[in-house]
Design a protein around this motif. Sequence first.
Motif, mmCIF file in Angstrom:
data_model
loop_
_atom_site.group_PDB
_atom_site.id
_atom_site.type_symbol
_atom_site.label_atom_id
_atom_site.label_comp_id
_atom_site.label_asym_id
_atom_site.label_seq_id
_atom_site.Cartn_x
_atom_site.Cartn_y
_atom_site.Cartn_z
ATOM 1 N N ASP A 65 0.859 -1.177 0.000
ATOM 2 C CA ASP A 65 0.000 0.000 0.000
ATOM 3 C C ASP A 65 0.899 1.231 0.000
ATOM 4 N N TYR A 66 1.110 1.789 -1.190
ATOM 5 C CA TYR A 66 2.022 2.936 -1.299
ATOM 6 C C TYR A 66 1.458 4.185 -0.632
ATOM 7 N N GLY A 67 0.162 4.154 -0.298
ATOM 8 C CA GLY A 67 -0.398 5.271 0.445
ATOM 9 C C GLY A 67 -0.006 5.223 1.910
ATOM 10 N N LEU A 68 0.356 4.038 2.414
ATOM 11 C CA LEU A 68 0.790 3.907 3.807
ATOM 12 C C LEU A 68 2.306 3.818 3.921
ATOM 13 N N CYS A 69 2.953 3.246 2.921
ATOM 14 C CA CYS A 69 4.402 3.014 2.974
ATOM 15 C C CYS A 69 5.128 4.321 3.235
ATOM 16 N N MET A 70 6.038 4.286 4.205
ATOM 17 C CA MET A 70 6.794 5.511 4.517
ATOM 18 C C MET A 70 8.223 5.414 3.999
ATOM 19 N N ASP A 71 8.472 4.470 3.105
ATOM 20 C CA ASP A 71 9.779 4.354 2.453
ATOM 21 C C ASP A 71 10.910 4.187 3.461
ATOM 22 N N CYS A 72 10.664 3.395 4.506
ATOM 23 C CA CYS A 72 11.731 3.191 5.496
ATOM 24 C C CYS A 72 12.744 2.175 5.006
ATOM 25 N N GLY A 73 12.314 1.243 4.125
ATOM 26 C CA GLY A 73 13.250 0.273 3.560
ATOM 27 C C GLY A 73 13.555 -0.915 4.456
ATOM 28 N N ILE A 74 12.846 -1.063 5.564
ATOM 29 C CA ILE A 74 13.107 -2.195 6.458
ATOM 30 C C ILE A 74 12.830 -3.510 5.735
ATOM 31 N N ALA A 96 14.345 -10.112 -2.795
ATOM 32 C CA ALA A 96 13.257 -9.962 -3.758
ATOM 33 C C ALA A 96 12.723 -8.531 -3.778
ATOM 34 N N LEU A 97 12.969 -7.785 -2.699
ATOM 35 C CA LEU A 97 12.518 -6.397 -2.649
ATOM 36 C C LEU A 97 13.700 -5.479 -2.897
ATOM 37 N N SER A 98 13.443 -4.395 -3.581
ATOM 38 C CA SER A 98 14.536 -3.466 -3.874
ATOM 39 C C SER A 98 13.959 -2.074 -4.112
ATOM 40 N N TRP A 99 14.859 -1.107 -4.178
ATOM 41 C CA TRP A 99 14.442 0.269 -4.461
ATOM 42 C C TRP A 99 14.328 0.469 -5.965
ATOM 43 N N ASP A 100 13.319 1.229 -6.333
ATOM 44 C CA ASP A 100 13.208 1.708 -7.704
ATOM 45 C C ASP A 100 13.416 3.217 -7.646
ATOM 46 N N GLN A 101 14.081 3.772 -8.646
ATOM 47 C CA GLN A 101 14.384 5.204 -8.538
ATOM 48 C C GLN A 101 13.179 6.094 -8.811
#
Lengths: 113, 166
Positions: A73-82, A91-96
């Motif tokens: 849910d990108y509306g809740l995600c605070m981009d902490c990266g945990i 399997a999870l990674s950052w997209d620019q």
Amino acid sequence: MTNQSSSSASETGDVPERRRGKIILDAGACTSCMVCVRECPVWCIELDANKVHDPDAGPRGKSRLELTTFKIDYGLCMDCGICIDVCPTDALSWDQHTFPGQPNRAGFTPELS
Amino acid sequence: MHELDSLTVAPTDWVDIARAHKTQGFDYLDFLSVRELDSGEFTLTVHLLDPTNERRIMLEGTWATEDGAQIPSLSEVFAGARWHELEASELFGLDFVLPNGSVLTSGGNEPFIASEPALRSDYALAPRLDNEWPGTNEPGLAPDHPRRKRKRAVPGNPATWEPAHD
């Protein structure tokens, strides 16, 4: 990149490669272990999987989990990266690119699997 | 600037110590902040800067609030402390005593009316009680599997939290 119906300047624009825009999933690498879901401090990841039997793996076959649902849910995600840090299979990674604005709340939870 | 000294101040000396530091050159209030201790007490932290001599200091005072203790306001020493004290009273439910009977205001001239102190640890976060934790899911297990019946503790939800509404 996930397939999204809408695009914005941040989707198409020229941004630094290592910029932390949004979190994306490589569904093929995910083993449905639930670690990311349980570590997420804002409860924004939803995951479900089916057990499937692979008869060709080993003499008696082997069962494994097949990912059926993976939603952030990108509306809740605070981009902490945990979730990226704890994922045992990377399997999870950052997209620019950041997640684009949406006309409604439901649009912030695309299916990533 | 850059060594940080910390000074524990007795509640009765709170304003006097702050004033003494101001006269010694610590005349810039950086911030005033609150932290709730496990004991239920609240520690106020004030970070003061001395821009001329490049010094800084942290003043800390601790109050217990069960007995309705009132905390003296620093606003007569540092006018800017009012804003931080307003935040502390709104979010932690602390009671500040202002000089001349004036009140903290939250905009306009109306006296501040305490709402629920949302940063206290006993304040239940409604979405965490109303929604099911996604981590309870056990992918690939049959619905009647015994491991599904095992109740997982929801991380970050103290057992004392009660739903604020029905």
